[in-house]
Design a protein around this motif. Structure first.
Motif, mmCIF file in Angstrom:
data_model
loop_
_atom_site.group_PDB
_atom_site.id
_atom_site.type_symbol
_atom_site.label_atom_id
_atom_site.label_comp_id
_atom_site.label_asym_id
_atom_site.label_seq_id
_atom_site.Cartn_x
_atom_site.Cartn_y
_atom_site.Cartn_z
ATOM 1 N N TRP A 197 49.404 36.352 32.700
ATOM 2 C CA TRP A 197 50.785 36.034 32.344
ATOM 3 C C TRP A 197 50.872 34.807 31.434
ATOM 4 O O TRP A 197 51.975 34.414 31.048
ATOM 5 N N VAL A 198 49.720 34.204 31.112
ATOM 6 C CA VAL A 198 49.697 32.942 30.366
ATOM 7 C C VAL A 198 49.064 33.173 28.995
ATOM 8 O O VAL A 198 47.832 33.198 28.874
ATOM 9 N N PRO A 199 49.864 33.349 27.949
ATOM 10 C CA PRO A 199 49.281 33.517 26.615
ATOM 11 C C PRO A 199 48.432 32.305 26.243
ATOM 12 O O PRO A 199 48.810 31.159 26.496
ATOM 13 N N VAL A 249 51.917 27.098 34.932
ATOM 14 C CA VAL A 249 50.489 27.128 34.629
ATOM 15 C C VAL A 249 50.232 26.922 33.142
ATOM 16 O O VAL A 249 49.179 26.417 32.749
ATOM 17 N N ARG A 250 51.203 27.236 32.305
ATOM 18 C CA ARG A 250 51.021 27.068 30.864
ATOM 19 C C ARG A 250 50.861 25.608 30.476
ATOM 20 O O ARG A 250 50.273 25.296 29.434
ATOM 21 N N THR A 251 51.366 24.712 31.301
ATOM 22 C CA THR A 251 51.333 23.286 30.963
ATOM 23 C C THR A 251 50.729 22.421 32.057
ATOM 24 O O THR A 251 50.572 21.208 31.861
ATOM 25 N N TRP A 252 50.398 23.005 33.207
ATOM 26 C CA TRP A 252 49.887 22.206 34.323
ATOM 27 C C TRP A 252 48.585 21.512 33.950
ATOM 28 O O TRP A 252 47.674 22.104 33.371
ATOM 29 N N ASP A 312 45.634 42.721 25.052
ATOM 30 C CA ASP A 312 45.031 41.438 24.704
ATOM 31 C C ASP A 312 45.510 40.323 25.629
ATOM 32 O O ASP A 312 45.273 39.143 25.374
ATOM 33 N N ALA A 313 46.167 40.689 26.735
ATOM 34 C CA ALA A 313 46.635 39.676 27.690
ATOM 35 C C ALA A 313 45.463 38.990 28.387
ATOM 36 O O ALA A 313 45.607 37.862 28.878
ATOM 37 N N VAL A 314 44.321 39.656 28.461
ATOM 38 C CA VAL A 314 43.117 39.043 29.012
ATOM 39 C C VAL A 314 41.976 39.236 28.016
ATOM 40 O O VAL A 314 42.047 40.071 27.115
ATOM 41 N N HIS A 315 40.922 38.449 28.184
ATOM 42 C CA HIS A 315 39.759 38.522 27.318
ATOM 43 C C HIS A 315 38.700 39.427 27.940
ATOM 44 O O HIS A 315 38.811 39.838 29.096
ATOM 45 N N THR A 316 37.679 39.708 27.192
ATOM 46 C CA THR A 316 36.553 40.457 27.720
ATOM 47 C C THR A 316 35.732 39.547 28.626
ATOM 48 O O THR A 316 35.795 38.312 28.522
#
Length: 269
Positions: free
Chosen positions: A119-121, A99-102, A173-177
């Protein structure tokens, strides 16, 4: 240990709480508007063992749906249990992808992701490419856990630090608000709906919260300690004790509050 290795996944462990895990996905799909093309083309990013990907075929029976994941273990389960023609005349298949590059290789009517983007920074930076890959009127929809400051995760991180596993786990900080996601999606020209919900899952069985996180959030620790059974058991013993105190059982089960963040973004036609 200063960097996290890619976690290995156990489909059987993950599916032990399949009903609770699937509920946010069904709630997300309920907010997805009509898709622009029939039959629709759908991508599920981070499909895991395919059990929730199959729910897409119930909502859009004629769709061609592809689930993407980078776990061979999860994909093996998905291929065996769910791949093939669907009862409504569509098709469900699965493919390896990160998913990081898809990047969409064709126009999609719906790109959806269930409990994966945490799971995707830097996942927000991928939104532009994914929205670009939608047909006009198509939808990008996702949900992510918003519980990284919950006792289950704070205790896990504290213990990981004490056991020399600094950097193995994601932080808050793995997810945003929700507001951050709304700004990002509207900034891409989408009509966006973003909200949050806290589920109170009533879990049963012995040490059910530990059993839950063994299928997801604890995977990096279990992977890091896979070759050291003694250290692994020491970690689990200490973590089990802390979870029992943080999540005491009641006469009817163990309440497990779990906050999630949802977003549905429709690309303007």
């Amino acid at each position: 240990m200063s960097a996290a290795a890619a976690p290995t996944w156990d489909p059987a462990q993950y599916l032990r709480h399949a009903g609770h895990r699937a509920r946010p996905f069904t709630d997300l799909l309920a907010h997805v508007p009509d898709l622009p093309q029939a039959p629709p083309r759908i991508a599920d990013l981070g499909c895991g063992p395919g059990n929730v990907t199959a729910l897409l075929a119930r909502r859009w029976p004629t769709a061609h749906i592809t689930g993407y994941d980078n776990s061979a273990e999860m994909l093996d389960k998905a291929h065996v249990e769910h791949e093939g023609p669907t009862p409504g005349g569509g098709r469900l298949d699965f493919a390896h992808a990160d998913v990081r590059t898809w990047t969409p290789g064709e126009p999609y009517d719906l790109i959806v992701s269930n409990a994966t983007l945490q799971w995707v920074p830097g996942h927000v930076e991928r939104f532009r490419e994914w929205v670009k890959g939608l047909r006009p009127g198509g939808t990008f929809a996702f949900q992510v856990p918003g519980n990284f400051d919950a006792p289950s995760h704070r205790l896990m991180r504290d213990l990981a630090d004490r056991h020399g596993l600094t950097g193995a786990l994601r932080h808050d900080d793995a997810v945003h608000t929700p507001a951050g996601y709304l700004e990002a999606l509207t900034g891409l020209g989408c009509a966006a709906d973003v909200w949050e919900t806290t589920y109170i899952h009533l879990l049963t069985g012995e040490d059910p919260v530990l059993d839950w996180v063994k299928g997801t959030g604890l995977r990096p620790v279990l992977t890091a300690l896979a070759d050291d059974p003694e250290a692994r058991e020491a970690f689990l013993t200490e973590y089990r004790t802390a979870l029992r105190e943080a999540y005491p059982p009641t006469a009817h089960g163990t309440p497990f509050p779990f906050r999630r963040i949802f977003a549905v973004a429709r690309k303007e036609g």
